[in-house]
Design an enzyme around this catalytic site. Structure first.
Site, PDB file in Angstrom:
ATOM      1  N   THR A 190     -13.514  -4.166  -8.241  1.00  0.00           N
ATOM      2  CA  THR A 190     -14.525  -4.216  -9.167  1.00  0.00           C
ATOM      3  C   THR A 190     -14.280  -3.408 -10.514  1.00  0.00           C
ATOM      4  OG1 THR A 190     -15.810  -5.179  -7.471  1.00  0.00           O
ATOM      5  CG2 THR A 190     -16.982  -4.223  -9.382  1.00  0.00           C
ATOM      6  N   ASP A 196       1.051  -1.165  -0.020  1.00  0.00           N
ATOM      7  CA  ASP A 196      -0.002   0.069  -0.005  1.00  0.00           C
ATOM      8  C   ASP A 196       0.824   1.222   0.170  1.00  0.00           C
ATOM      9  OD1 ASP A 196      -3.072   0.301   1.061  1.00  0.00           O
ATOM     10  OD2 ASP A 196      -2.020   2.040   1.115  1.00  0.00           O
ATOM     11  N   ASN A 250     -23.961  -8.519  -8.463  1.00  0.00           N
ATOM     12  CA  ASN A 250     -24.293  -7.860  -7.631  1.00  0.00           C
ATOM     13  C   ASN A 250     -25.403  -6.740  -7.888  1.00  0.00           C
ATOM     14  OD1 ASN A 250     -22.328  -7.810  -5.654  1.00  0.00           O
ATOM     15  ND2 ASN A 250     -21.152  -5.881  -6.109  1.00  0.00           N
ATOM     16  N   ARG A 255     -19.921   3.922   4.635  1.00  0.00           N
ATOM     17  CA  ARG A 255     -20.246   4.485   3.213  1.00  0.00           C
ATOM     18  C   ARG A 255     -21.701   4.171   2.401  1.00  0.00           C
ATOM     19  NH1 ARG A 255     -14.848   1.880   0.487  1.00  0.00           N
ATOM     20  NH2 ARG A 255     -15.478   0.350   2.242  1.00  0.00           N
ATOM     21  N   CYS A 269     -20.517  -1.002  -2.271  1.00  0.00           N
ATOM     22  CA  CYS A 269     -20.430  -1.847  -3.407  1.00  0.00           C
ATOM     23  C   CYS A 269     -21.942  -1.649  -4.110  1.00  0.00           C
ATOM     24  CB  CYS A 269     -20.532  -3.340  -3.085  1.00  0.00           C
ATOM     25  SG  CYS A 269     -18.858  -3.543  -2.224  1.00  0.00           S
ATOM     26  N   GLU A 306     -14.330 -10.594  -6.693  1.00  0.00           N
ATOM     27  CA  GLU A 306     -14.542 -11.195  -5.347  1.00  0.00           C
ATOM     28  C   GLU A 306     -15.916 -11.070  -4.922  1.00  0.00           C
ATOM     29  OE1 GLU A 306     -15.147  -9.379  -2.549  1.00  0.00           O
ATOM     30  OE2 GLU A 306     -15.311  -7.155  -3.640  1.00  0.00           O
TER      31      GLU A 306
END
Ligand code: UGA
Length: 433
Positions: free
Chosen positions: A121, A30, A209, A328, A261, A152
């Site tokens: 994604t 990271d 999704n 979120r 998501c 994932e």
């Protein structure tokens, strides 16, 4: 196998820790140095059940290490997962700046064969763009590499469990070598593999999704009809759910889906479909219904509480769902803001999400437990279905509240006889309003 994960956010970290758990040697990269320092000390920056003990175990055994630069991180790896963020742009597109940067960095720093796997994604066709970016930036043009997609399907709050017991592992590849490496990585889990090309793998993620979001909006629409007809959405969901072709999962009516998501992915899929030449009206409606569900909940509160100005509203649960501290796109944000705009005072309690809530909401009273939140309140809103709220003593709650009114945004207390204790109880589409 030596594996590197680039991006140590929610997906990257869970993937890295779990890959170490199934026997691989993993490096998580990271560019946030502070984060890397804290990860090295075994501190997990998110609330994810089961993650921290595993992470500590593999840091100790040195199967999991952390680096702050891609250059250091990818040297020994044969497989590199890209798990950086893909936030939404204003027009609904996914912002792929980080993905492109990482692809370029990998190309500039690799000196042997690498399999580069997208885990973030991303819209269909990103794999091809990653491939092109690597090709253009390779220092040694003779170096071989493959690009693959491996979306994932982890849920926040049960990510470790989901990783270890996947319903399927989707592999989007364009070469036999890439397929073999990915099969090898996941072999210890003995999963059901779905092997296809890169574009189809990317689309599987979007379609999955969006389908789940559609299921939620479908049952939320039914909940409104139940309200109108005096029917019970829980029974409707139960009756539908026994049909194996339908299934009971994701048929919980409530205040709409949130999180990092579904809202973002539905937006991105609408935009992507449009660009491909298909106007995905069904998904636009899914998004509409989701927004309406919050508005209907607010209308119900206004209807029963009447004037909101100077009323005190207790809120139990702020996170977008239970078992996470993630705020979120939490439905609680829109609901609280709308109530505050009408002049209501909010007293809130959440078992895990307060530190994140504080970043967005300043003018809230944060309480140390559910009882402090309901003290002298005119109503209670249940917005997140935390198990912690199951054992609450409602006799005590009734005594503490000024007015005993409950708006249950998750039908969490649908089977409790709260009326007996003097409560006015309102659920979502369960005929108790
Ligand atoms: C979702 C997917 O379930 C994962 O498979 C996927 O990997 C992940 O997105 C992702 O793309 O990263 P997540 O957002 O963690 O996972 O949470 P879900 O459990 O799917 O819940 C999403 C939202 O839908 C929450 O706000 C939840 O409260 C709501 N929901 C869920 C309902 O309102 N009703 C339901 O019946 C189920």
């Amino acid at each position: 196998m030596n594996i590197t994960i680039i991006g140590s956010g929610y997906v990257g970290l869970v993937t890295g820790v779990c890959l170490a758990h199934i026997g691989h040697d993993v490096i998580c990269v990271d560019n946030d140095l502070q984060k890397i320092k804290s990860l090295r000390q075994g501190k997990v920056p998110i609330y994810e059940p089961g993650l921290e003990p595993l992470m500590k175990k593999y840091i100790k055994s040195k199967k999991l290490t952390f680096r702050a630069s891609i250059k250091d991180g990818i040297k020994d790896a044969i497989a590199i997962f890209i798990a950086v963020g893909t936030p939404s742009k204003k027009n609904g597109d996914a912002d792929l700046t980080y993905v492109e940067n990482v692809a370029r960095e990998i190309a500039l720093n690799m000196d042997d064969y690498k399999l580069v796997i997208e885990k973030s994604t991303v819209p269909a066709d990103t794999g091809k763009k990653v491939e092109r970016t690597i090709k253009m930036n390779l220092k040694n043009k003779n170096l071989k590499f493959d690009v693959a997609s491996n979306p994932e399907f982890l849920r926040e709050g049960s990510a470790v469990e989901d990783f270890m017991n996947p319903d399927r592992v989707v592999i989007g590849v364009e070469s036999k070598k890439a397929e073999e490496l990915l099969r090898e990585i996941y072999k210890p889990l003995k999963p059901k593999f779905v092997v296809t090309n890169i574009n189809s793998a990317e689309l599987i993620k979007h379609a999955s999704n969006s389908f789940l979001a559609t299921k939620i909006s479908f049952i939320n629409a039914i909940s409104q009809i139940c309200n109108n007809l005096g029917a019970d959405v829980l029974k409707v969901a139960e009756g539908m759910g026994y049909d194996k072709r339908i299934g009971r999962a994701f048929l919980n009516a409530g205040i709409g889906y949130g999180g990092s998501c579904f809202p973002k992915d539905v937006d991105a899929f609408i935009t992507l479909s449009n660009r491909s030449g298909y106007d995905f009206k069904l998904l636009k409606e899914v998004r509409e219904i989701n927004e309406h569900q919050k508005k209907n909940f607010l209308r119900l509160i206004e209807d029963k509480l009447w004037i909101l100005k100077d009323k005190t509203v207790a809120v139990w649960g702020l996170a977008f769902k239970s078992n996470t501290d993630d705020m979120r796109n939490a439905p609680s944000i829109d609901i609280i803001q709308a109530l505050q705009a009408e002049g209501a005072k909010i007293k809130a309690f959440d078992p895990q999400a307060v530190h994140n809530a504080k970043k967005g909401f300043k003018d809230l009273t944060y309480c140390k437990d559910p009882y402090e939140a309901v003290k002298d309140s005119d109503c209670l809103l249940l917005l997140t279905e935390w198990d912690d709220f199951k054992g609450v003593d409602f006799e005590k709650v009734a005594k503490l509240m000024r007015q005993q009114i409950i708006f249950d945004g998750r039908n969490f207390y649908h089977d409790r006889d709260l009326q007996r204790l003097g409560f006015e109880y309102h659920g979502i589409g369960i005929g108790k309003t």
